[in-house]
Design an enzyme around this catalytic site. Structure first.
Site, PDB file in Angstrom:
ATOM      1  N   ASN A  71      13.312   4.586   5.548  1.00  0.00           N
ATOM      2  CA  ASN A  71      12.325   3.559   5.896  1.00  0.00           C
ATOM      3  C   ASN A  71      11.133   4.217   6.572  1.00  0.00           C
ATOM      4  O   ASN A  71      11.254   5.286   7.164  1.00  0.00           O
ATOM      5  CB  ASN A  71      12.973   2.557   6.871  1.00  0.00           C
ATOM      6  CG  ASN A  71      12.020   1.443   7.269  1.00  0.00           C
ATOM      7  OD1 ASN A  71      11.292   0.901   6.433  1.00  0.00           O
ATOM      8  ND2 ASN A  71      12.002   1.096   8.548  1.00  0.00           N
ATOM      9  N   HIS A 111       8.120   3.333   9.438  1.00  0.00           N
ATOM     10  CA  HIS A 111       7.816   2.372  10.506  1.00  0.00           C
ATOM     11  C   HIS A 111       6.533   2.800  11.211  1.00  0.00           C
ATOM     12  O   HIS A 111       6.371   3.989  11.530  1.00  0.00           O
ATOM     13  CB  HIS A 111       8.994   2.305  11.486  1.00  0.00           C
ATOM     14  CG  HIS A 111       8.791   1.276  12.543  1.00  0.00           C
ATOM     15  ND1 HIS A 111       8.958  -0.087  12.311  1.00  0.00           N
ATOM     16  CD2 HIS A 111       8.383   1.383  13.830  1.00  0.00           C
ATOM     17  CE1 HIS A 111       8.685  -0.743  13.408  1.00  0.00           C
ATOM     18  NE2 HIS A 111       8.334   0.118  14.348  1.00  0.00           N
ATOM     19  N   ARG A 165      13.335  -6.868   6.218  1.00  0.00           N
ATOM     20  CA  ARG A 165      14.655  -7.476   6.234  1.00  0.00           C
ATOM     21  C   ARG A 165      15.665  -6.386   6.628  1.00  0.00           C
ATOM     22  O   ARG A 165      15.550  -5.256   6.151  1.00  0.00           O
ATOM     23  CB  ARG A 165      14.930  -7.952   4.795  1.00  0.00           C
ATOM     24  CG  ARG A 165      15.984  -8.947   4.605  1.00  0.00           C
ATOM     25  CD  ARG A 165      15.894  -9.492   3.186  1.00  0.00           C
ATOM     26  NE  ARG A 165      14.923 -10.564   3.059  1.00  0.00           N
ATOM     27  CZ  ARG A 165      15.121 -11.787   3.515  1.00  0.00           C
ATOM     28  NH1 ARG A 165      16.242 -12.122   4.057  1.00  0.00           N
ATOM     29  NH2 ARG A 165      14.177 -12.700   3.404  1.00  0.00           N
ATOM     30  N   LEU A 166      16.601  -6.724   7.488  1.00  0.00           N
ATOM     31  CA  LEU A 166      17.623  -5.732   7.849  1.00  0.00           C
ATOM     32  C   LEU A 166      18.529  -5.474   6.645  1.00  0.00           C
ATOM     33  O   LEU A 166      18.890  -6.404   5.934  1.00  0.00           O
ATOM     34  CB  LEU A 166      18.471  -6.235   9.012  1.00  0.00           C
ATOM     35  CG  LEU A 166      17.896  -6.091  10.415  1.00  0.00           C
ATOM     36  CD1 LEU A 166      18.859  -6.701  11.443  1.00  0.00           C
ATOM     37  CD2 LEU A 166      17.617  -4.638  10.761  1.00  0.00           C
ATOM     38  N   ILE A 167      18.884  -4.218   6.450  1.00  0.00           N
ATOM     39  CA  ILE A 167      19.789  -3.856   5.349  1.00  0.00           C
ATOM     40  C   ILE A 167      21.228  -4.110   5.818  1.00  0.00           C
ATOM     41  O   ILE A 167      21.617  -3.716   6.918  1.00  0.00           O
ATOM     42  CB  ILE A 167      19.588  -2.369   4.971  1.00  0.00           C
ATOM     43  CG1 ILE A 167      18.148  -2.119   4.498  1.00  0.00           C
ATOM     44  CG2 ILE A 167      20.584  -1.936   3.903  1.00  0.00           C
ATOM     45  CD1 ILE A 167      17.718  -2.842   3.250  1.00  0.00           C
ATOM     46  N   LYS A 213      23.508 -12.839   2.749  1.00  0.00           N
ATOM     47  CA  LYS A 213      22.977 -11.489   2.470  1.00  0.00           C
ATOM     48  C   LYS A 213      23.915 -10.684   1.565  1.00  0.00           C
ATOM     49  O   LYS A 213      23.462  -9.972   0.669  1.00  0.00           O
ATOM     50  CB  LYS A 213      22.764 -10.750   3.801  1.00  0.00           C
ATOM     51  CG  LYS A 213      22.134  -9.387   3.626  1.00  0.00           C
ATOM     52  CD  LYS A 213      21.928  -8.667   4.934  1.00  0.00           C
ATOM     53  CE  LYS A 213      20.955  -9.400   5.806  1.00  0.00           C
ATOM     54  NZ  LYS A 213      19.989  -8.513   6.476  1.00  0.00           N
ATOM     55  N   SER A 232       0.840  -1.205   0.000  1.00  0.00           N
ATOM     56  CA  SER A 232       0.000   0.000   0.000  1.00  0.00           C
ATOM     57  C   SER A 232       0.880   1.262   0.000  1.00  0.00           C
ATOM     58  O   SER A 232       0.509   2.281  -0.599  1.00  0.00           O
ATOM     59  CB  SER A 232      -0.972   0.010   1.182  1.00  0.00           C
ATOM     60  OG  SER A 232      -0.309   0.186   2.400  1.00  0.00           O
TER      61      SER A 232
HETATM   62  C1  GAR Z   1       3.743  -0.563   6.784  1.00  0.00           C
HETATM   63  O1  GAR Z   1       2.816  -0.291   7.802  1.00  0.00           O
HETATM   64  C2  GAR Z   1       5.144  -0.212   7.228  1.00  0.00           C
HETATM   65  O2  GAR Z   1       5.190   0.873   8.084  1.00  0.00           O
HETATM   66  C3  GAR Z   1       5.567  -1.474   7.926  1.00  0.00           C
HETATM   67  O3  GAR Z   1       5.071  -2.511   7.103  1.00  0.00           O
HETATM   68  C4  GAR Z   1       3.840  -2.079   6.518  1.00  0.00           C
HETATM   69  C5  GAR Z   1       3.846  -2.403   5.055  1.00  0.00           C
HETATM   70  O4  GAR Z   1       2.590  -2.176   4.489  1.00  0.00           O
HETATM   71  N1  GAR Z   1       6.984  -1.562   8.065  1.00  0.00           N
HETATM   72  C6  GAR Z   1       7.601  -2.038   9.152  1.00  0.00           C
HETATM   73  O5  GAR Z   1       7.020  -2.527  10.098  1.00  0.00           O
HETATM   74  C7  GAR Z   1       9.128  -1.943   9.099  1.00  0.00           C
HETATM   75  N2  GAR Z   1       9.708  -2.238  10.363  1.00  0.00           N
HETATM   76  P1  GAR Z   1       2.394  -2.068   2.924  1.00  0.00           P
HETATM   77  O6  GAR Z   1       3.033  -3.326   2.309  1.00  0.00           O
HETATM   78  O7  GAR Z   1       0.914  -2.058   2.735  1.00  0.00           O
HETATM   79  O8  GAR Z   1       3.058  -0.811   2.462  1.00  0.00           O
END
Ligand code: GAR
Length: 190
Positions: free
Chosen positions: A107, A109, A91-93, A65, A13
């Site tokens: 990123n 979060h 995945r950790l970079i 990796k 999304s």
């Molecule tokens: C998002 O809410 C993003 O913030 C989170 O994964 C979701 C992906 O949603 N990321 C993390 O938790 C990173 N630590 P999406 O695939 O619908 O964009």
């Protein structure tokens, strides 16, 4: 024109929101590549429909990796990518990517970092019973959700809110905050 590579592992999304923002002029850049580590992810179908060039890989096919990141760097350099935008890339970079794109990886979060890093940040916040959570955009370093914070936006958690409603509220904020922040970084020419 600035070229973005979006990295994602799931639904996509945020990938959608960023692509839409490049089309409506909110972001002055193109999404020139999708990098995905889950060949069956929904985001791959979306990128196929949009015609976004893709590098989709299965990490198990590589020794480690450093090997798959070296391949990713090769593709990023071929495509002349300027910024790496992580959007649910779970995945950790590693050092290989960090070294090649220093200061150019961001990123998103779904919490107000440093609170609730790692997996299921929305569930963590919900279970903790906090009244405010939110969204963070940050630079990526070698840690888990630890890089320098660029932007944050709070989301109130009301008494009657369900976990699903909190997720919706957070994602709605993500879809605005991420494109706006990407555009600010591009404009600053960092
Ligand atoms: C998002 O809410 C993003 O913030 C989170 O994964 C979701 C992906 O949603 N990321 C993390 O938790 C990173 N630590 P999406 O695939 O619908 O964009």
């Amino acid at each position: 024109m600035t070229k973005l590579a979006v990295f994602a592992s799931g639904t996509g999304s945020n990938y959608d929101a960023i692509v839409a923002a490049t089309k409506d002029g909110t972001i002055d850049a193109t999404v020139s590549l999708l990098v995905c580590d889950k060949p069956k992810a929904k985001v791959v179908e979306k990128a196929e429909k949009n015609g976004t060039p893709m590098f989709v890989f299965d990490p198990k096919q590589y020794k480690n990796k450093a090997m798959f990141e070296a391949k990713i760097v090769e593709v990023l350099q071929t495509e002349q990518i300027d910024w790496i935008v992580l959007a649910g890339y779970m995945r950790l970079i590693g050092e290989t990517l960090l070294h090649s794109f220093e200061g150019k990886i961001i990123n998103i979060h779904p919490s107000l970092l440093p609170a609730f890093p790692g997996l299921d940040a929305i569930g963590q916040a919900f279970d903790a019973g906090v009244k405010v959570s939110g969204v963070t955009v940050h630079y990526v370093d070698a840690g888990m959700d630890t890089g320098k914070i660029i932007a944050q936006q709070a989301v109130n958690i009301t008494e009657d809110m369900t976990r699903e409603e909190l997720q919706q509220a957070i994602q709605q904020v993500e879809h605005q905050l991420y494109p706006a922040t990407v555009q600010k970084l591009i404009t600053r020419g960092e």
